[in-house]
Design an enzyme around this catalytic site. Structure first.
Site, mmCIF file in Angstrom:
data_model
loop_
_atom_site.group_PDB
_atom_site.id
_atom_site.type_symbol
_atom_site.label_atom_id
_atom_site.label_comp_id
_atom_site.label_asym_id
_atom_site.label_seq_id
_atom_site.Cartn_x
_atom_site.Cartn_y
_atom_site.Cartn_z
ATOM 1 N N THR A 27 -32.157 -38.281 -18.056
ATOM 2 C CA THR A 27 -30.899 -38.243 -17.419
ATOM 3 C C THR A 27 -30.999 -38.787 -15.893
ATOM 4 O O THR A 27 -32.095 -38.603 -15.264
ATOM 5 C CB THR A 27 -30.052 -37.014 -17.509
ATOM 6 O OG1 THR A 27 -30.431 -36.191 -16.684
ATOM 7 C CG2 THR A 27 -29.852 -36.740 -18.931
ATOM 8 N N TYR B 98 -32.918 -23.097 -8.448
ATOM 9 C CA TYR B 98 -32.568 -23.714 -9.635
ATOM 10 C C TYR B 98 -32.930 -22.859 -10.579
ATOM 11 O O TYR B 98 -32.339 -22.444 -11.845
ATOM 12 C CB TYR B 98 -33.143 -25.220 -9.961
ATOM 13 C CG TYR B 98 -32.776 -25.707 -11.295
ATOM 14 C CD1 TYR B 98 -31.603 -26.373 -11.312
ATOM 15 C CD2 TYR B 98 -33.919 -25.760 -12.248
ATOM 16 C CE1 TYR B 98 -31.396 -27.022 -12.590
ATOM 17 C CE2 TYR B 98 -33.452 -26.401 -13.403
ATOM 18 C CZ TYR B 98 -32.135 -26.854 -13.470
ATOM 19 O OH TYR B 98 -31.968 -27.579 -14.825
ATOM 20 N N LYS C 46 -30.546 -20.587 -13.514
ATOM 21 C CA LYS C 46 -30.775 -20.862 -15.028
ATOM 22 C C LYS C 46 -31.103 -19.426 -15.746
ATOM 23 O O LYS C 46 -30.776 -19.343 -16.994
ATOM 24 C CB LYS C 46 -31.602 -21.830 -15.402
ATOM 25 C CG LYS C 46 -31.143 -23.447 -14.826
ATOM 26 C CD LYS C 46 -29.953 -23.680 -15.611
ATOM 27 C CE LYS C 46 -29.347 -25.306 -15.205
ATOM 28 N NZ LYS C 46 -28.303 -25.652 -16.002
ATOM 29 N N ASN D 67 -21.786 -27.362 -19.036
ATOM 30 C CA ASN D 67 -23.137 -28.158 -18.803
ATOM 31 C C ASN D 67 -23.228 -28.569 -17.572
ATOM 32 O O ASN D 67 -24.100 -28.757 -17.038
ATOM 33 C CB ASN D 67 -22.749 -29.331 -19.792
ATOM 34 C CG ASN D 67 -23.683 -30.400 -19.503
ATOM 35 O OD1 ASN D 67 -24.963 -30.382 -19.629
ATOM 36 N ND2 ASN D 67 -23.156 -31.327 -18.647
HETATM 37 N N1 LIG Z 1 -32.088 -33.667 -17.327
HETATM 38 C C1 LIG Z 1 -33.121 -32.545 -17.766
HETATM 39 O O1 LIG Z 1 -34.185 -32.804 -17.638
HETATM 40 C C2 LIG Z 1 -32.595 -31.252 -17.707
HETATM 41 C C3 LIG Z 1 -33.157 -30.247 -18.292
HETATM 42 C C4 LIG Z 1 -32.859 -29.062 -18.396
HETATM 43 C C5 LIG Z 1 -31.599 -28.684 -18.192
HETATM 44 N N2 LIG Z 1 -30.786 -29.513 -17.793
HETATM 45 C C6 LIG Z 1 -29.089 -29.085 -17.655
HETATM 46 O O2 LIG Z 1 -28.465 -30.221 -18.168
HETATM 47 C C7 LIG Z 1 -27.115 -29.974 -17.487
HETATM 48 C C8 LIG Z 1 -26.831 -31.495 -17.308
HETATM 49 O O3 LIG Z 1 -27.858 -32.229 -16.573
HETATM 50 P P1 LIG Z 1 -27.786 -33.732 -16.660
HETATM 51 O O4 LIG Z 1 -29.524 -34.094 -16.944
HETATM 52 O O5 LIG Z 1 -27.158 -34.321 -17.752
HETATM 53 O O6 LIG Z 1 -27.746 -33.964 -15.366
HETATM 54 P P2 LIG Z 1 -26.791 -35.209 -14.536
HETATM 55 O O7 LIG Z 1 -26.990 -36.587 -15.329
HETATM 56 O O8 LIG Z 1 -26.973 -35.207 -13.026
HETATM 57 O O9 LIG Z 1 -25.280 -34.586 -14.824
HETATM 58 C C9 LIG Z 1 -25.069 -33.441 -14.263
HETATM 59 C C10 LIG Z 1 -23.347 -33.430 -14.368
HETATM 60 O O10 LIG Z 1 -22.912 -31.921 -13.700
HETATM 61 C C11 LIG Z 1 -21.839 -32.551 -12.741
HETATM 62 N N3 LIG Z 1 -21.601 -31.556 -11.703
HETATM 63 C C12 LIG Z 1 -22.506 -31.240 -10.914
HETATM 64 N N4 LIG Z 1 -22.039 -30.579 -9.907
HETATM 65 C C13 LIG Z 1 -20.690 -30.249 -10.350
HETATM 66 C C14 LIG Z 1 -19.494 -29.530 -9.926
HETATM 67 N N5 LIG Z 1 -19.686 -28.880 -8.800
HETATM 68 N N6 LIG Z 1 -18.372 -29.620 -10.614
HETATM 69 C C15 LIG Z 1 -18.425 -30.260 -11.717
HETATM 70 N N7 LIG Z 1 -19.264 -30.950 -12.245
HETATM 71 C C16 LIG Z 1 -20.295 -30.951 -11.422
HETATM 72 C C17 LIG Z 1 -21.882 -33.989 -12.717
HETATM 73 O O11 LIG Z 1 -20.610 -34.606 -12.176
HETATM 74 P P3 LIG Z 1 -20.206 -34.904 -10.846
HETATM 75 O O12 LIG Z 1 -21.185 -35.408 -9.937
HETATM 76 O O13 LIG Z 1 -19.212 -35.989 -11.124
HETATM 77 O O14 LIG Z 1 -19.465 -33.697 -10.487
HETATM 78 C C18 LIG Z 1 -22.657 -34.512 -13.900
HETATM 79 O O15 LIG Z 1 -21.575 -34.949 -14.781
HETATM 80 C C19 LIG Z 1 -27.414 -29.396 -16.182
HETATM 81 O O16 LIG Z 1 -26.856 -28.074 -16.198
HETATM 82 C C20 LIG Z 1 -28.925 -29.294 -16.059
HETATM 83 O O17 LIG Z 1 -29.393 -28.238 -15.299
HETATM 84 C C21 LIG Z 1 -31.066 -30.949 -17.626
#
Ligand SMILES: NC(=O)c1ccc[n+]([C@@H]2O[C@H](COP(=O)([O-])OP(=O)(O)OC[C@H]3O[C@@H](n4cnc5c(N)ncnc54)[C@H](OP(=O)(O)O)[C@@H]3O)[C@@H](O)[C@H]2O)c1
Length: 256
Positions: A192, A157, A161, A90
């Protein structure tokens, strides 16, 4: 609720948002959970919260773009709880949104390095651990509606994906015969920290007038709602599902 007693789940990007909610839901279902991300303090707080609720969890600081970190993460999971049954890839970043003419080479590499290479590295080492244990398993990668859709300034991005579709379908075909299922969850807009950063980058007006009206449920999703889709795909309820994409997006991709 699924009975995941005696199962071990590994969740990357568990320090925030969707990953944190997923780790908590695995624990609620009885699984032991290994939580990974770069920020150790956030992971320690999550482990404490899971343990306070009666669950078992362990944290491992990991940068998923680094091969040695990913190998150590998988070794930590196997060393702590004996094996990995469920792996959720994730971790991701939105990166800088930029016209391709201005997008720095390093930014392209950073986004692809975490969002696509990171998932490749994780699957490689998770699959090795699952094959060594010989008990099958389930892997869920987290894509996005941007696994199907582009947007201006989103080339890095969206490419990262989109790439997860090829990675997920190919590896699901490779591992099916060994009882390892691999699926992709493609969320829409989810409330988020990433979503709030993206909203700031795009601007409130573009978001409120251009993005939100295309969500037929007329609201952002909650991280817990995406966690339900991820945990379902890991559970025995999804025992005949592999190589598919599940799109919890509130209807965002129904119409143009
Ligand atoms: N929120 C949305 O609207 C949305 C929509 C579609 C898809 N997504 C996808 O859902 C996933 C989770 O996103 P979220 O919305 O929950 O975002 P978020 O709250 O920013 O969380 C992202 C997570 O990824 C971790 N991360 C980032 N870079 C990393 C690295 N190099 N190594 C290990 N961990 C890493 C961050 O932790 P650290 O910073 O502590 O490393 C954090 O725990 C992502 O893949 C995102 O693309 C999100």
């Amino acid at each position: 609720m699924s009975n995941m007693q005696d199962k071990v789940a590994l969740v990357t990007g568990a320090s925030s948002g969707i990953g944190r909610a997923t780790a908590e839901l695995f624990a609620t279902n009885g699984a032991k959970v290994v939580v990974a991300a770069r920020r150790g303090d956030e992971l320690d707080a999550l482990v404490a919260a899971i343990e306070a609720a009666g669950g078992q969890a362990s944290a491992v600081q990991t940068d998923v773009s680094k091969s040695e970190d990913v190998q150590a993460m998988v070794q930590h999971a196997v060393g702590t709880f004996g094996r990995i049954d469920y792996a959720v890839n994730n971790a991701g970043i939105e990166g800088v949104f930029s016209a391709i003419t201005e997008l720095p080479d390093e930014e392209w590499d950073r986004v692809l390095g975490i969002n696509l290479r990171g998932v490749f590295l994780c699957m490689k080492h998770q699959a090795r651990a699952m094959l060594a244990a010989g008990q099958g398993g389930a892997i869920v990668n987290v894509g996005s509606v941007n696994s199907f859709l582009g947007f201006p300034t989103g080339s890095a991005y969206c490419t990262s994906k989109h790439g997860l579709i090829g990675l997920t379908t190919s590896v699901s075909a490779e591992l099916a015969v060994q009882g390892i299922r691999v699926n992709l969850v493609c969320p829409g807009i989810v409330d988020t920290p990433m979503h709030h950063r993206a909203r700031n980058l795009l601007g409130d007006e573009i978001y409120d007038q251009g993005v939100l009206p295309s969500v037929h449920l007329r609201r952002a999703g909650r991280p817990e709602e995406i966690a339900q889709a991820i945990v379902f795909l890991c559970s025995d309820a999804a025992s005949y599902i592999t190589g598919t994409t599940l799109t919890p997006d509130g209807g965002l991709t129904l119409t143009v």
